[in-house]
Design an enzyme around this catalytic site. Sequence first.
Site, short mmCIF file in Angstrom:
data_model
loop_
_atom_site.label_atom_id
_atom_site.label_comp_id
_atom_site.label_asym_id
_atom_site.label_seq_id
_atom_site.Cartn_x
_atom_site.Cartn_y
_atom_site.Cartn_z
N THR A 290 35.36 -41.01 -93.40
CA THR A 290 36.61 -41.49 -93.99
C THR A 290 36.52 -41.41 -95.51
O THR A 290 37.46 -40.97 -96.18
CB THR A 290 36.88 -42.94 -93.57
OG1 THR A 290 36.97 -43.01 -92.14
CG2 THR A 290 38.17 -43.47 -94.17
N GLN A 342 46.87 -41.90 -90.23
CA GLN A 342 45.91 -43.00 -90.20
C GLN A 342 45.12 -43.02 -91.51
O GLN A 342 44.61 -42.00 -91.96
CB GLN A 342 44.96 -42.85 -89.01
CG GLN A 342 43.95 -43.99 -88.90
CD GLN A 342 43.11 -43.92 -87.64
OE1 GLN A 342 43.40 -43.15 -86.72
NE2 GLN A 342 42.07 -44.75 -87.57
N ASP A 343 45.04 -44.21 -92.12
CA ASP A 343 44.23 -44.42 -93.34
C ASP A 343 44.72 -43.57 -94.52
O ASP A 343 43.93 -42.93 -95.21
CB ASP A 343 42.75 -44.10 -93.06
CG ASP A 343 42.09 -45.14 -92.18
OD1 ASP A 343 42.80 -46.01 -91.66
OD2 ASP A 343 40.87 -45.08 -92.00
N ASP A 364 46.70 -48.53 -89.95
CA ASP A 364 45.90 -49.05 -91.07
C ASP A 364 46.14 -48.22 -92.34
O ASP A 364 45.19 -47.91 -93.07
CB ASP A 364 44.41 -49.03 -90.73
CG ASP A 364 44.09 -49.77 -89.44
OD1 ASP A 364 44.89 -50.62 -89.02
OD2 ASP A 364 43.04 -49.48 -88.83
N TRP A 433 40.50 -56.11 -90.56
CA TRP A 433 39.39 -55.17 -90.44
C TRP A 433 38.05 -55.87 -90.60
O TRP A 433 37.06 -55.53 -89.94
CB TRP A 433 39.57 -54.08 -91.50
CG TRP A 433 38.56 -52.99 -91.51
CD1 TRP A 433 37.80 -52.54 -90.48
CD2 TRP A 433 38.21 -52.17 -92.64
NE1 TRP A 433 36.98 -51.50 -90.89
CE2 TRP A 433 37.22 -51.26 -92.20
CE3 TRP A 433 38.64 -52.12 -93.96
CZ2 TRP A 433 36.66 -50.32 -93.07
CZ3 TRP A 433 38.09 -51.18 -94.82
CH2 TRP A 433 37.10 -50.29 -94.37
#
Length: 525
Positions: A290, A342-343, A364, A433
């Site tokens: 990530t 996502q992210d 998220d 989280w």
Amino acid sequence: MTYITMSNIYLIFPLLFVSSFFFPSTNGYSQAAIKFWCIQTPHPQPCEYFLTQNPKYSTPINKKSDFLKVSLELALDRALRAQTNAYSLGSKCRNEREKAAWADCLELYENTIHKIKSTVGPNTKCTAADAQSWLSTALTNLETCRAGFEELGVTDYVMPLMSNNVSSLISNTLSLNHGYYTEPTATQVDGFPTWVALGDRKLLQSSSPASQANIVVAKDGSGNFKTVKEAVAAAGKRKGSARFVIYVKAGIYSENVDLGSKLKNIMLVGDGIGKTIITGSKSVGGGSTTFKSATVAVVGDGFICRGITIRNTAGPTNHQAVALRSGSDLSVFYQCSFEGYQDTLYVHSDRQFYRECDIYGTVDFIFGNAAVVLQNCNIFARDPPNKTNTVTAQGRSDPNQNTGISIHNCRVTAASDLKASKNSVKTYLGRPWKQYSRTVVMKTFLDSLIQPDGWMPWSGTFALKTLYYGEYLNTGPGSSTANRVKWGGYRVITSAAEASKFTPANFIAGNSWLPATNVPFTSGL
């Protein structure tokens, strides 16, 4: 070939459960003194062990501030040792996934050491607020190092990294420094936090900031460079650390841009949202961590970005795929767009401010552990593959970190691809989280896509009592708090005094640095 194994990793992150009763002191501190001071920290055992075993610490400890200084030196020493051991493991990586996670850890350790040194160096001028921010970042870095191994499936790293003594020692310093940390008073200059210098304020408010560019990037060859990467490399060779402006002309730039910790006071300015576009497609599904999936990653302090779209096109099914990752302290993003699934927006660490930006995503999609305020932004939930959206996933892992996500005077609505099907998709304001996840939504328009319960659990009852989720004077069809979650950590904020803690002035010491950027902002509520 020697592979990375549990025993190798224990060299970096040994588990210590050794009481001071079992060894004599080998330095100038008595056992009683060590016990007295260390018992006041969240993690007394590694404190006692390392203070007893290392003879270099001989500064008298007469008061708490003395002990804080020694604790900072202790955390720095152990971080340096861990970094040295981490370097030695590079040749033992078994595959590309291990190498990717290992490379992240090297970068994160380097930044951790820089942050700790900034609080303890002989010439440091940091305030208690600075120290709390930088130590929060140091701890976040080690959490990120561990997460890289977890998400790439290198499971034999997980337990040792979770018992990281460096993390425990940094946590101790956060606890000790917290006693000196006070929130700044709410003042503002020209609508900006005062940390934005006058010159930066004028630059951001200028009708033609590009005219003040040091370097021009243009796809058609009419500038100094054709890629943003080349311009950033040139900026790294400049002398001094004055504000350096890179103007990126309209066009689509397919590249991944990394502004490292040595690139301070850089400004990227484009021709506007949807005109100047930087795009990439790295993702965890594609083999990246990530951390390294970001299309644009910035760590150098004082970064400013205006009028640029930053995009990750990995798509909705490739899991984590970051558009922007920022770990730049005192950074500002003005009239920018961040597009992904996502992210999307990784507000990794340190103090950040976003004004009049657009953020698109699904799962998220605003996440990380910075102290960040998003003000007057448009937050667009997209159509997710699993029919569930979570706007935020805040990553505060220690109760003394001064981090959190503050969403102030924004709009949370459905993106165009979700409007037709928003009744079949559940969208929540966030989920915890980490153990002490902290997110506040204030004076924000919440459209009907927000579920009545508002917030979603991460896993079972994890963090529901220790998180801090708050809502204050929101409007719109999704803003009713009548049927919100009944968690111990959730609250409907009714006090302006409590809500004001999460404004730019108080939450990110904005009045001391934002005015210099020329980005308009509302200091208080």
